[in-house]
Design a protein around this motif. Sequence first.
Motif, PDB file in Angstrom:
ATOM      1  N   ASN A   1       0.836  -1.189   0.000  1.00 32.31           N
ATOM      2  CA  ASN A   1       0.000   0.000   0.000  1.00 32.31           C
ATOM      3  C   ASN A   1       0.881   1.254   0.000  1.00 32.31           C
ATOM      4  OD1 ASN A   1      -2.339   1.587   0.144  1.00 32.31           O
ATOM      5  ND2 ASN A   1      -2.271   1.630   2.383  1.00 32.31           N
TER       6      ASN A   1
ATOM      7  N   ARG B   1       0.412   3.831  -5.608  1.00 30.84           N
ATOM      8  CA  ARG B   1      -0.495   2.746  -5.967  1.00 30.84           C
ATOM      9  C   ARG B   1      -1.278   2.325  -4.718  1.00 30.84           C
ATOM     10  NH1 ARG B   1       1.263  -2.994  -8.856  1.00 30.84           N
ATOM     11  NH2 ARG B   1      -0.762  -3.460  -9.795  1.00 30.84           N
TER      12      ARG B   1
ATOM     13  N   GLN C   1      -8.961   3.357   0.057  1.00 30.25           N
ATOM     14  CA  GLN C   1      -9.543   4.651  -0.252  1.00 30.25           C
ATOM     15  C   GLN C   1     -10.630   4.947   0.772  1.00 30.25           C
ATOM     16  OE1 GLN C   1     -11.178   4.152  -4.205  1.00 30.25           O
ATOM     17  NE2 GLN C   1     -13.007   3.123  -3.479  1.00 30.25           N
TER      18      GLN C   1
ATOM     19  N   THR D   1     -13.216   3.721   5.273  1.00 29.70           N
ATOM     20  CA  THR D   1     -12.049   3.182   4.572  1.00 29.70           C
ATOM     21  C   THR D   1     -12.412   1.856   3.921  1.00 29.70           C
ATOM     22  OG1 THR D   1     -10.549   4.219   6.160  1.00 29.70           O
ATOM     23  CG2 THR D   1      -9.648   2.455   4.802  1.00 29.70           C
ATOM     24  N   GLU D   2     -12.081   1.726   2.643  1.00 33.28           N
ATOM     25  CA  GLU D   2     -12.400   0.503   1.910  1.00 33.28           C
ATOM     26  C   GLU D   2     -11.289   0.194   0.923  1.00 33.28           C
ATOM     27  OE1 GLU D   2     -16.059   1.565  -0.012  1.00 33.28           O
ATOM     28  OE2 GLU D   2     -15.044   2.725  -1.573  1.00 33.28           O
TER      29      GLU D   2
ATOM     30  N   THR E   1      -9.528  -0.280  -2.640  1.00 27.88           N
ATOM     31  CA  THR E   1      -9.678   0.351  -3.947  1.00 27.88           C
ATOM     32  C   THR E   1     -10.116  -0.710  -4.963  1.00 27.88           C
ATOM     33  OG1 THR E   1      -7.381  -0.084  -4.564  1.00 27.88           O
ATOM     34  CG2 THR E   1      -7.844   2.003  -3.423  1.00 27.88           C
TER      35      THR E   1
ATOM     36  N   GLU F   1      -8.730  -1.447  -7.658  1.00 30.23           N
ATOM     37  CA  GLU F   1      -7.537  -2.165  -8.101  1.00 30.23           C
ATOM     38  C   GLU F   1      -7.152  -3.257  -7.109  1.00 30.23           C
ATOM     39  OE1 GLU F   1      -2.952  -1.353  -9.599  1.00 30.23           O
ATOM     40  OE2 GLU F   1      -4.073   0.243  -8.624  1.00 30.23           O
TER      41      GLU F   1
END
Length: 249
Positions: free
Chosen positions: A167, A171, A175, A181-182, A184, A186
């Motif tokens: 993390n 990249r 998010q 907060t969760e 992304t 990707e």
Amino acid sequence: MNDQITVEELEKASNNVQRLFGFIGERRDWVLASDAEGAATSLAEAVRSLAVVVASLTDSDDAESLVVRQPVKLEPSGRVTAARLTKFTDFIDQLRMWFSAHDGATLPEGSDGIIHSLQASLAGAIEAVEQLLGPAAPVVPESEPLISGDLGPVAEVDMSARLELDNIASRPLLQIFRGVTELTPEAISMIDRFFAKQGIEMDGPEKRRFHDKALKWIKGTPEGQMLVIRLSGLSGKVEAYSSYKPRGT
């Protein structure tokens, strides 16, 4: 960070590993709980990793000649649980990260005996866990799908497969959406591709539960480390496990 590890710190580490070795060694002939084989495999890997880090702190080359004395066996009176083994793995991983953070540190004078005792306990723990695991399980025919307790039916599991998640700002894997907060998109895609490549099929609720688990693992990644997700299927049930390693290694 101090550039020298103290005798007290080494003794504490050695004593704790010795107690872990004693517990597993006394129960090396016991039977693993039905869900504990993957946890035992993870513990063996964690202990091997710690042994490598400890060996890197000393110039001694006698690790291969360590004399390991297994403790007296206890008569089987229960099963070795996954919860207990997972706690041991967490402790070993934390100890490995602590030693790694002291890479290049100066060992105190007169600590050779402590290091030797620590290495002997690590070697003994590996030996005891391997005996606890016993011989490899027979191969299940492809016509008999392996059933996962958490992740659904699978055709095959590559236990050497690893998913490394780092993390970083360029990249991000996390998010914030409406204050929550969760993962992304990707990160979710990387995780789903990893499991799909292993032939693991998950329905909607199972997939969401694992995404939540991965979110907790990523949020809990120590500074300067990256998350490593690995699989175990020795018992015929697929289980996912987390560990961490220094970024860039």
